[in-house]
Design an enzyme around this catalytic site. Structure first.
Site, PDB file in Angstrom:
ATOM      1  N   GLU A  64     -73.059  37.294 -43.290  1.00  0.00           N
ATOM      2  CA  GLU A  64     -71.593  37.371 -43.295  1.00  0.00           C
ATOM      3  C   GLU A  64     -70.949  36.028 -42.990  1.00  0.00           C
ATOM      4  OE1 GLU A  64     -73.523  39.585 -41.716  1.00  0.00           O
ATOM      5  OE2 GLU A  64     -73.101  41.482 -42.733  1.00  0.00           O
ATOM      6  N   HIS A 133     -69.395  50.632 -36.615  1.00  0.00           N
ATOM      7  CA  HIS A 133     -69.021  50.739 -38.036  1.00  0.00           C
ATOM      8  C   HIS A 133     -67.700  51.488 -38.196  1.00  0.00           C
ATOM      9  CE1 HIS A 133     -73.305  49.839 -38.384  1.00  0.00           C
ATOM     10  NE2 HIS A 133     -73.111  49.542 -39.654  1.00  0.00           N
TER      11      HIS A 133
END
Lengths: 332, 342
Positions: A64, A133
């Site tokens: 990322e 998440h």
């Protein structure tokens, strides 16, 4: 001009916007984890790789920070990347490039470059994915000058705001609530944009202003509908953009209704509700207030796994109904 | 028609790379630029001491051959990303010291209009996408620039300068891996000056040579004496050719040394005076290069003196330009945060 309007899901609307952007401009391409043949963790990119190939729908390694940096570097040198974080929670891994590089590069270089990168963040709770998440981190990025941060709530806006983001010369961060991906709504065909920085009054009313973001717009509308049955006339504003923020629409509404309720999913403290409340307190609308401002936000806890606990963590329709009713009736 | 290589006489084949590759004029210009970097750093340091520059700065005195050697094979439109110790890279890529001093003095005539200062010095027109205050922050950005080059077929090569400290950041790993899998025209240049602030590479890095890490990304890893201009230029030339041919990235470890402390707050307690003296006396990159140039008859003592004089004048002019330049208006504080709509 093509004005045909069909029903599309929020995810389909985003996909259509990305396809239109890529058709119109060779510089536009998509990057992200598993956005190619897999179609994206939420099937937002779907089959785009078949149409545009792997050079324009690029799977990245699970990197990322590096991926976000590559997108920034490509944007600075003439491309128009749209970078998908698989979950908005993973923004934490890319924060360096978002906050120190993308947001500041134009400023640090005295306006010599621009950073036309779009980053997409599937956000929010309600999927049973637990604490890492399910977060809503938009206020983190909303705190950073140099970024633009938006939260489209409808398929129509998801498409129009993404197309506006791609055309924007500055970095635009789009937070998409995962529970909205399957929501259907009218979406015009062809190219159109919805301006960044402009709120939308979703329902007009005189008794109370609810300022909501993302999925909470729909919950607020449901609450307003329920309260209409009790004779209450509630205005619902979809903020849509948290940086820049549409002061005029919110201040104008509160001057009309004299009461304000902020509803958002992110943790309540130090969030968008605080900003909207302070905005009103600092404005001429303060003199119009007939009641204290009320915020409904996420609990001061990570998102839990158990479905009942998970639901209890973020505002639900009955919470909004109760808070709005109290405000309108002057119980608060 | 194929171009015939220049005939090389037997004695020339034993010459170091730079003396086969570059003309005497080019080589004299390299010496001049190495002096320009050093005198710029000294001028910046002096201006800081006099209170003309605020904040802090990271000087690259001792690393001049590394900056010049890497940039020598580049075209003007090739790009670099640089580091907090980036003044030398900026000059090597073609920047005007006037506008660099102006930036350090916080003036509107500076490369960043006084918004960036030393740590964000850039020269976008010459392909310098900017120094970076975040260790390893520029590495993924360089990979992104190389991706643009490949997609838009511009033929540009991108250099990512970083220090030994950066090779322990996650961004280093992620960026080198992506550059390799996508075969991008980028060259990773680790200027290993032995210390990440105060922590030596021996204490911070598990491998002896940072170039050894290239194996993990299936790219060539090359170690050069960063104080030897010719050696650095030779490695850079090979890496540039490889990048332009579409064969992918290279990691060059340029072993060098900084004479000054990490920044202006450094008390130099982590290394000995003897160590510093040894580098200055025996391995100074400018001295080494000068000696070679004299040996090969490219310049004489008088010529060197002329170079020093002209550099001295250019630095004095640059500082004067910075002093005389206007400061930004306070009312312009909010500019350049976003792109102004015309």
């Amino acid at each position: 001009m093509d004005t045909a309007v069909r029903e599309l899901s929020y995810a389909q609307a985003i996909q259509e916007a990305m396809a239109l952007a890529m058709e119109a401009d060779d510089r536009v391409f998509l990057m992200g984890e598993d956005i190619g043949v897999y179609g994206g963790a939420f099937q937002v990119t779907g089959d785009l790789v078949e149409r545009f190939g792997t050079d324009r729908v690029m799977d990245t390694p699970i990197s990322e920070l590096g991926g976000a940096g590559v997108a920034v570097g490509a944007a600075v040198t003439g491309m128009r990347p749209i970078f998908e974080f698989q979950f908005s929670d993973f923004a934490t891994l890319g924060m360096e490039q978002i906050v120190n590089q993308a947001a500041k590069m134009r400023f640090m270089l005295g306006g010599e470059v621009s950073v036309p990168v779009v980053m997409r963040f599937p956000a929010g709770s309600g999927t049973g994915a637990a604490a890492q998440h399910s977060q809503s981190l938009e206020a983190w990025l909303g705190h950073v000058p140099g970024l633009k941060v938006i939260q489209p709530a409808t398929p129509h806006d998801a498409k129009g705001m993404l197309l506006a983001a791609v055309a924007d010369p500055d970095p635009v961060m789009i937070f998409e609530h995962k529970l909205l991906y399957k929501m259907k709504g009218p979406v015009p065909e062809g190219h159109y944009t919805v301006p960044i920085g402009k709120a939308e009054i979703r329902r007009e009313g005189r008794d109370l202003t609810i300022v909501a973001t993302s999925i909470m717009v729909h919950k607020a509308l449901e609450a307003a509908e329920a309260l209409a049955g009790e004779g209450m006339d509630i205005e619902v504003i979809d903020l849509r953009s948290i940086r820049p923020i549409d002061r005029d629409t919110v201040i104008g509404s509160v001057k009309k209704t004299s009461k304000l309720l902020c509803v958002y999913e992110a943790v309540k403290t130090l969030g968008i509700g605080a900003e909207v409340s302070a905005m009103i307190a600092e404005s001429e609308a303060f003199d119009y207030l007939d009641a204290p401002i009320v915020r409904l936000g996420g609990a001061e806890t990570p998102i839990p796994y158990n479905p009942d606990l998970e639901k209890a963590t973020v505002p639900q329709v009955p919470d909004i109904v109760a808070a709005a009713r109290d405000l309108v009736k002057g119980v608060r | 028609m194929a171009t015939a290589r220049k005939a090389i006489s037997p004695e020339q084949t034993n010459l170091p790379f730079a003396y086969r590759q570059y003309s005497p004029d080019q080589l004299r210009d390299v010496l001049r630029k190495m002096y320009l970097i050093r005198r710029f750093e000294e001028g910046a340091e002096d201006s800081y001491m006099r209170g003309l520059i605020h904040g802090t700065m990271h000087l690259s005195i001792g690393q001049e051959a590394s900056a010049m050697g890497i940039c020598m094979p580049l075209h003007e439109d090739d790009q670099i990303t640089s580091t907090h110790r980036g003044h030398g890279h900026c000059i090597a890529k073609g920047a005007d010291v006037k506008r660099m001093f102006a930036e350090f003095f916080g003036k509107t005539t500076g490369y960043c209009k006084g918004r960036g200062g030393s740590m964000h010095i850039a020269d976008v027109a010459k392909g310098n996408l900017g120094a970076n205050g975040i260790v390893a922050g520029g590495i993924p950005i360089a990979v992104g620039a190389a991706l643009s080059s490949k997609r838009m077929k511009t033929g540009k090569v991108v250099i990512s300068f970083f220090g030994d400290g950066a090779n322990n950041e996650g961004a280093f790993h992620e960026a080198l891996n992506m550059a390799s899998i996508w075969k991008l025209p980028v060259i990773f240049v680790c200027e290993n000056n032995g210390y990440g602030m105060s922590t030596s590479t021996a204490r911070s890095t598990a491998v002896k040579n940072i170039a050894d890490r290239a194996a993990a990304y299936s790219m060539p890893g090359v170690i050069v004496d960063g104080n030897n201009f010719s050696e650095v230029a030779e490695a850079s030339q090979a890496a540039v050719e490889r990048a332009r041919a579409g064969e992918g990235p290279t990691l060059i470890e340029s072993k060098t040394y900084r004479y000054r402390g990490h920044s202006k707050s450094d008390r130099n307690r982590y290394r000995t005076k003897e160590e510093i003296e040894d580098w200055i006396t025996n391995r100074d990159p400018i001295l080494l290069f000068e000696t070679e140039l004299k040996e090969f008859g490219i310049i004489d003592e008088k010529g060197i003196e002329a170079v020093r004089e002209s550099v001295k004048q250019e630095i004095a002019d640059g500082i004067e330009f910075a002093k005389q330049s206007p400061a930004p208006e306070l009312s312009d504080l909010g500019r350049y945060v976003y792109t102004e709509v015309a």
